[in-house]
Design an enzyme around this catalytic site. Structure first.
Site, PDB file in Angstrom:
ATOM      1  N   LYS A 171       0.836  -1.208   0.000  1.00  0.00           N
ATOM      2  CA  LYS A 171       0.000   0.000   0.000  1.00  0.00           C
ATOM      3  C   LYS A 171       0.873   1.261   0.000  1.00  0.00           C
ATOM      4  CE  LYS A 171      -3.565   2.745   0.541  1.00  0.00           C
ATOM      5  NZ  LYS A 171      -4.543   2.997  -0.512  1.00  0.00           N
ATOM      6  N   LYS A 240       1.359  10.962   5.110  1.00  0.00           N
ATOM      7  CA  LYS A 240       1.713   9.849   6.007  1.00  0.00           C
ATOM      8  C   LYS A 240       2.149   8.635   5.191  1.00  0.00           C
ATOM      9  CE  LYS A 240      -1.665   7.368   6.843  1.00  0.00           C
ATOM     10  NZ  LYS A 240      -2.394   6.221   6.311  1.00  0.00           N
TER      11      LYS A 240
HETATM   12  P1  NDP Z   1     -10.580  10.051   8.126  1.00  0.00           P
HETATM   13  O1  NDP Z   1      -9.653  11.093   8.606  1.00  0.00           O
HETATM   14  O2  NDP Z   1     -11.785  10.450   7.364  1.00  0.00           O
HETATM   15  O3  NDP Z   1     -11.102   9.155   9.386  1.00  0.00           O
HETATM   16  C1  NDP Z   1     -10.203   8.670  10.342  1.00  0.00           C
HETATM   17  C2  NDP Z   1     -10.947   7.736  11.283  1.00  0.00           C
HETATM   18  O4  NDP Z   1     -10.027   7.245  12.265  1.00  0.00           O
HETATM   19  C3  NDP Z   1     -12.076   8.424  12.061  1.00  0.00           C
HETATM   20  O5  NDP Z   1     -13.099   7.493  12.313  1.00  0.00           O
HETATM   21  C4  NDP Z   1     -11.357   8.826  13.349  1.00  0.00           C
HETATM   22  O6  NDP Z   1     -12.248   9.013  14.439  1.00  0.00           O
HETATM   23  C5  NDP Z   1     -10.506   7.590  13.573  1.00  0.00           C
HETATM   24  N1  NDP Z   1      -9.335   7.842  14.428  1.00  0.00           N
HETATM   25  C6  NDP Z   1      -8.232   8.572  14.127  1.00  0.00           C
HETATM   26  N2  NDP Z   1      -7.359   8.540  15.152  1.00  0.00           N
HETATM   27  C7  NDP Z   1      -7.936   7.779  16.124  1.00  0.00           C
HETATM   28  C8  NDP Z   1      -7.513   7.366  17.427  1.00  0.00           C
HETATM   29  N3  NDP Z   1      -6.333   7.749  17.943  1.00  0.00           N
HETATM   30  N4  NDP Z   1      -8.348   6.577  18.126  1.00  0.00           N
HETATM   31  C9  NDP Z   1      -9.534   6.186  17.630  1.00  0.00           C
HETATM   32  N5  NDP Z   1      -9.994   6.549  16.398  1.00  0.00           N
HETATM   33  C10 NDP Z   1      -9.184   7.334  15.663  1.00  0.00           C
HETATM   34  O7  NDP Z   1      -9.687   9.008   7.310  1.00  0.00           O
HETATM   35  P2  NDP Z   1     -10.114   8.008   6.120  1.00  0.00           P
HETATM   36  O8  NDP Z   1     -11.364   7.292   6.494  1.00  0.00           O
HETATM   37  O9  NDP Z   1     -10.042   8.718   4.833  1.00  0.00           O
HETATM   38  O10 NDP Z   1      -8.871   7.003   6.153  1.00  0.00           O
HETATM   39  C11 NDP Z   1      -8.760   5.946   7.092  1.00  0.00           C
HETATM   40  C12 NDP Z   1      -7.577   5.068   6.651  1.00  0.00           C
HETATM   41  O11 NDP Z   1      -7.841   4.552   5.343  1.00  0.00           O
HETATM   42  C13 NDP Z   1      -6.248   5.851   6.555  1.00  0.00           C
HETATM   43  O12 NDP Z   1      -5.181   5.037   6.946  1.00  0.00           O
HETATM   44  C14 NDP Z   1      -6.171   6.207   5.069  1.00  0.00           C
HETATM   45  O13 NDP Z   1      -4.828   6.411   4.670  1.00  0.00           O
HETATM   46  C15 NDP Z   1      -6.822   4.971   4.446  1.00  0.00           C
HETATM   47  N6  NDP Z   1      -7.423   5.150   3.119  1.00  0.00           N
HETATM   48  C16 NDP Z   1      -8.300   6.185   2.845  1.00  0.00           C
HETATM   49  C17 NDP Z   1      -8.844   6.322   1.577  1.00  0.00           C
HETATM   50  C18 NDP Z   1      -9.806   7.423   1.206  1.00  0.00           C
HETATM   51  O14 NDP Z   1     -10.132   7.531   0.007  1.00  0.00           O
HETATM   52  N7  NDP Z   1     -10.300   8.243   2.126  1.00  0.00           N
HETATM   53  C19 NDP Z   1      -8.507   5.375   0.501  1.00  0.00           C
HETATM   54  C20 NDP Z   1      -7.662   4.290   0.921  1.00  0.00           C
HETATM   55  C21 NDP Z   1      -7.124   4.210   2.166  1.00  0.00           C
HETATM   56  P3  NDP Z   1     -13.016  10.425  14.652  1.00  0.00           P
HETATM   57  O15 NDP Z   1     -14.288  10.309  13.853  1.00  0.00           O
HETATM   58  O16 NDP Z   1     -13.249  10.505  16.103  1.00  0.00           O
HETATM   59  O17 NDP Z   1     -12.087  11.504  14.160  1.00  0.00           O
END
Ligand code: NDP
Length: 295
Positions: A171, A240
């Site tokens: 990835k 990241k």
């Molecule tokens: P977002 O920033 O939209 O969401 C992050 C999520 O993680 C939220 O639910 C957040 O909770 C939670 N979170 C973050 N830190 C913590 C913590 N310390 N403890 C508990 N919960 C936590 O990110 P994405 O959904 O876009 O991405 C998630 C993962 O998927 C990442 O690793 C990203 O690189 C990967 N990804 C994303 C894609 C995309 O198109 N968006 C595509 C492919 C991979 P809260 O709601 O409370 O903030």
């Protein structure tokens, strides 16, 4: 299957919705509880008060947080995942994570008889909504076989890449390609605009030629030329990802000036554009440097 999903962010939410729609029993947990409650109202899933509670009756627990460190942070304590996961359960971490932290998490779980797969995804929010994500998996092949029916709820393609950490590594390198292609396309197209060439005409040529990429074929026509710049994947998360790729290259002693420079440029972009900017907005930085818009 009895499933739990932790992390209802931009991509986690539609992935979890696919699990519910496929008929799996689903319990969700999100750090910001309101998001979990809204999701439950929309899909009929149950909301857990803690990661431990979410994991308690689950055969498979999915996590999809920003970083592997975030996943590690919900393991311990009376509310943590380790307190709830039953022997024989599997944690499938869909975070785009780093291999070293995934190995540490896998070891902690193995000591309790719990399986672990790093299973990052590609295909974006639209791929998650359609259930066509590519899932790259690290870990034991037999464990993958056992949980495959749950992963299939949001996957179009599932590839076993090797031991724990292999999914994260593939990835990170995929994301390095994305970051490099995006910057290269932005530099080239700003140059062509200043040279007096219509960027739509240039893309018509390039997308039928050897320089094409997902950036030239999809991201720039749909999001830059239109000036739509929708927020689907945060630039901070791509920064990241390419940071992980740059570190892996260094650890493996691979000379990697293109990856290292792109990682630095994305660090600058993250500083300038902030935590909520979309990844494609890096093009705006190049446009500003060059003094022309790709439109
Ligand atoms: P977002 O920033 O939209 O969401 C992050 C999520 O993680 C939220 O639910 C957040 O909770 C939670 N979170 C973050 N830190 C913590 C913590 N310390 N403890 C508990 N919960 C936590 O990110 P994405 O959904 O876009 O991405 C998630 C993962 O998927 C990442 O690793 C990203 O690189 C990967 N990804 C994303 C894609 C995309 O198109 N968006 C595509 C492919 C991979 P809260 O709601 O409370 O903030």
């Amino acid at each position: 299957m009895n499933t739990a999903f932790l992390g209802l962010g931009a991509i986690g939410r539609p992935m979890a919705a696919r699990l519910a729609a496929a008929g799996h029993t689903l319990v969700v947990w999100n750090r910001t509880r309101e998001r979990a409650e809204q999701f439950a109202r929309d899909t009929g899933a149950s909301v857990a008060a803690s990661p431990a509670e979410a994991a308690r009756n689950a055969d498979v627990v999915f996590t999809c947080f920003s970083t592997s460190r975030d996943v590690q942070s919900v393991l311990d304590g009376s509310d943590g995942l380790l307190a709830g996961l039953a022997r024989g359960a599997v944690l499938v971490d869909c975070t785009s994570g780093d291999p070293a932290t995934s190995k540490t998490i896998a070891d902690a779980l193995a000591a309790r008889g719990v399986g672990f797969l790093d299973a990052p995804v590609s295909g974006g929010v639209s791929g998650a909504e359609k259930g066509t994500l590519t899932v790259m998996v690290g870990g034991d092949a037999a464990v993958l076989q056992a949980v495959r029916p749950a992963i299939e709820a949001f996957a179009g393609k599932i590839v076993h890449c090797g031991p724990v950490g292999a999914g994260d590594a593939v990835k990170a390198v995929n994301q390095a390609f994305l970051a490099i292609h995006l910057l290269a396309a932005a530099e080239g197209l700003v140059t062509l605009v200043k040279q007096g060439v219509d960027p739509k005409v240039a893309l018509d040529v390039i997308n039928a030629s050897s320089g094409r990429s997902n950036s030239s074929m999809n991201l720039i026509p749909e999001r830059v030329i239109t000036r739509a710049f929708p927020k689907t994947f945060r630039l901070a998360l791509l920064e990241k990802d390419i940071g992980i790729a740059a570190e892996l290259a260094r650890q493996n002693r691979v000379p990697s000036p293109v990856t290292q420079l792109t990682a630095d440029l994305f660090r600058v972009a993250r500083g300038e554009l902030g935590e909520v900017a979309d990844h494609v907005e890096v093009v705006k930085m190049v446009e500003q440097w060059g003094g022309a818009e790709i439109t």
